[in-house]
Design a protein around this motif. Sequence first.
Motif, PDB file in Angstrom:
ATOM      1  N   TYR A 130       0.823  -1.218   0.000  1.00  0.00           N
ATOM      2  CA  TYR A 130       0.000   0.000   0.000  1.00  0.00           C
ATOM      3  C   TYR A 130       0.859   1.271   0.000  1.00  0.00           C
ATOM      4  O   TYR A 130       0.428   2.313  -0.440  1.00  0.00           O
ATOM      5  CB  TYR A 130      -0.854   0.047   1.278  1.00  0.00           C
ATOM      6  CG  TYR A 130      -2.249  -0.531   1.178  1.00  0.00           C
ATOM      7  CD1 TYR A 130      -2.571  -1.491   0.238  1.00  0.00           C
ATOM      8  CD2 TYR A 130      -3.244  -0.112   2.061  1.00  0.00           C
ATOM      9  CE1 TYR A 130      -3.846  -2.026   0.175  1.00  0.00           C
ATOM     10  CE2 TYR A 130      -4.521  -0.641   2.002  1.00  0.00           C
ATOM     11  CZ  TYR A 130      -4.825  -1.593   1.063  1.00  0.00           C
ATOM     12  OH  TYR A 130      -6.082  -2.116   1.017  1.00  0.00           O
ATOM     13  N   GLU A 156      -0.631  -3.337  -4.580  1.00  0.00           N
ATOM     14  CA  GLU A 156      -1.512  -2.247  -4.867  1.00  0.00           C
ATOM     15  C   GLU A 156      -1.150  -1.045  -4.004  1.00  0.00           C
ATOM     16  O   GLU A 156      -1.174  -1.123  -2.791  1.00  0.00           O
ATOM     17  CB  GLU A 156      -2.976  -2.662  -4.644  1.00  0.00           C
ATOM     18  CG  GLU A 156      -3.169  -3.395  -3.338  1.00  0.00           C
ATOM     19  CD  GLU A 156      -4.633  -3.729  -3.004  1.00  0.00           C
ATOM     20  OE1 GLU A 156      -5.558  -2.997  -3.369  1.00  0.00           O
ATOM     21  OE2 GLU A 156      -4.828  -4.738  -2.323  1.00  0.00           O
ATOM     22  N   HIS A 195      -4.845   0.775  -5.357  1.00  0.00           N
ATOM     23  CA  HIS A 195      -6.009   0.571  -4.493  1.00  0.00           C
ATOM     24  C   HIS A 195      -6.642   1.933  -4.244  1.00  0.00           C
ATOM     25  O   HIS A 195      -5.995   2.820  -3.698  1.00  0.00           O
ATOM     26  CB  HIS A 195      -5.546  -0.082  -3.178  1.00  0.00           C
ATOM     27  CG  HIS A 195      -6.495   0.075  -2.035  1.00  0.00           C
ATOM     28  ND1 HIS A 195      -7.246  -0.966  -1.541  1.00  0.00           N
ATOM     29  CD2 HIS A 195      -6.804   1.161  -1.276  1.00  0.00           C
ATOM     30  CE1 HIS A 195      -7.976  -0.537  -0.526  1.00  0.00           C
ATOM     31  NE2 HIS A 195      -7.728   0.744  -0.343  1.00  0.00           N
ATOM     32  N   HIS A 224     -11.022  -1.513  -7.294  1.00  0.00           N
ATOM     33  CA  HIS A 224     -12.147  -1.242  -6.367  1.00  0.00           C
ATOM     34  C   HIS A 224     -13.032  -0.105  -6.889  1.00  0.00           C
ATOM     35  O   HIS A 224     -13.649   0.621  -6.112  1.00  0.00           O
ATOM     36  CB  HIS A 224     -11.655  -0.881  -4.952  1.00  0.00           C
ATOM     37  CG  HIS A 224     -10.606  -1.790  -4.390  1.00  0.00           C
ATOM     38  ND1 HIS A 224     -10.675  -3.158  -4.490  1.00  0.00           N
ATOM     39  CD2 HIS A 224      -9.452  -1.530  -3.715  1.00  0.00           C
ATOM     40  CE1 HIS A 224      -9.612  -3.696  -3.905  1.00  0.00           C
ATOM     41  NE2 HIS A 224      -8.851  -2.728  -3.446  1.00  0.00           N
ATOM     42  N   ASP A 285      -9.857  -9.838  -5.647  1.00  0.00           N
ATOM     43  CA  ASP A 285      -9.332  -9.363  -4.355  1.00  0.00           C
ATOM     44  C   ASP A 285      -9.351 -10.537  -3.367  1.00  0.00           C
ATOM     45  O   ASP A 285      -9.616 -10.364  -2.169  1.00  0.00           O
ATOM     46  CB  ASP A 285     -10.141  -8.173  -3.826  1.00  0.00           C
ATOM     47  CG  ASP A 285      -9.337  -7.276  -2.892  1.00  0.00           C
ATOM     48  OD1 ASP A 285      -8.114  -7.461  -2.802  1.00  0.00           O
ATOM     49  OD2 ASP A 285      -9.943  -6.411  -2.242  1.00  0.00           O
TER      50      ASP A 285
HETATM   51 ZN    ZN Z   1      -7.208  -3.010  -2.234  1.00  0.00          ZN
END
Ligand code: ZN
Length: 394
Positions: A130, A156, A195, A224, A285
């Motif tokens: 992340y 991501e 993400h 997403h 995911d």
């Molecule tokens: Zn994610």
Amino acid sequence: MYLIKNARVFTPNDIGQKDILVAGQEIIDVCESGAISVKGADCIEIEATGKILTPGLVDSLVHIIGGGGEGGFTTRTPEMYLSDAIQAGVTTLIGVLGTDSVTRSLPNLLAKACALEEEGLTVFCHTGSYQIPARTLFESIDQDIILIEKFIGVGEIAISDHRSSQPNGQELARLASQTRVGGMLSGKAGIVSVHVGDSDACLQPILDVVSATDLPIKQFYPTHINRSQRLLNAGKEFAALGGYVDLTASTTPEILAAGEVKCSTALSQLLNAGVSASQITFSSDGFASLPDFDDQGNLRGLKVGSLTSLLDEVRDAVNIDHVPLETALTVVTRSPADILKLTHKGRIEKGADADLLLLDADNLQLDTVFANGKLMMHEKRLLKKGLFETGQSI
Ligand code: ZN
């Protein structure tokens, strides 16, 4: 060798009834039904009348060593097993870390990818997690992508999310340019998986980088996008500018009730807005935690993402949202393969890898799975499971 006879073949385009010849890992012929005859005991014939033959699914975002942990150590999700992919019809997957790059590591991710590959799947990974600066194995993202065969991008990377590192435009641009150069020098996708959380900024941090630099919008692969109607609307504008949009298939009733747009419905909306299926993908995911936060941002509960959600959403796209089957199959096969530059994946054609699924034509239930030319499931019976899997009959 296998000769798959009389299936209706979706390449993912519908090319009608054909026979497919598989030798080793490869599709070596696609012919009119009855045109191929192979003599000898080495060739196993599979009669597939009443079945649909599609490419194996390409899942661009799976937490193969687990993810989550946002509610403390007991909320870390488990690793996936081979059969989690096979029973979902997924034959190619991209492993990623997630929020946690402290107790989850890139060496562990790579080891799991190698294990799943030894068991028959095709697995690549993204370096990083992340955070920016990205967690890497070598000194930099470009070194990771150039020097380690399994790394094809980064991510991501989290934006517009309270769990992100709150990157500024310059940090995001620098990360993207390193990833791009790493991809160019190694002949890989070199893509930035992003993400996107549920803050108001939506996709704006990416758009800011694209407008301030020479980086193309296709450098980024945001996921997403069906998280909320607002983000989906932003996704439509992003796609109109040429960008890719990835929709998350795994969900829960609570997440849908909180405003997520069901994956299959989001696909229908994007198509109706004029977005090309080549820009749209579904990812599961898988093995992510699916957190349920209250209004104050406190964690109320967690579930685990499932790879079977991909095919479930394909079915719902066709049956509920009236998306043509070949379009619904495109977003789980050829589109992700093309975006990730996996040129032998996600398609049925001579020379492509023999990743193949047979589905029942009437209800699209999974019947048979080939991964790299090996029969992994047949007539709904799992033929191969991971070394340490228990509790399933073979
Ligand atoms: Zn994610």
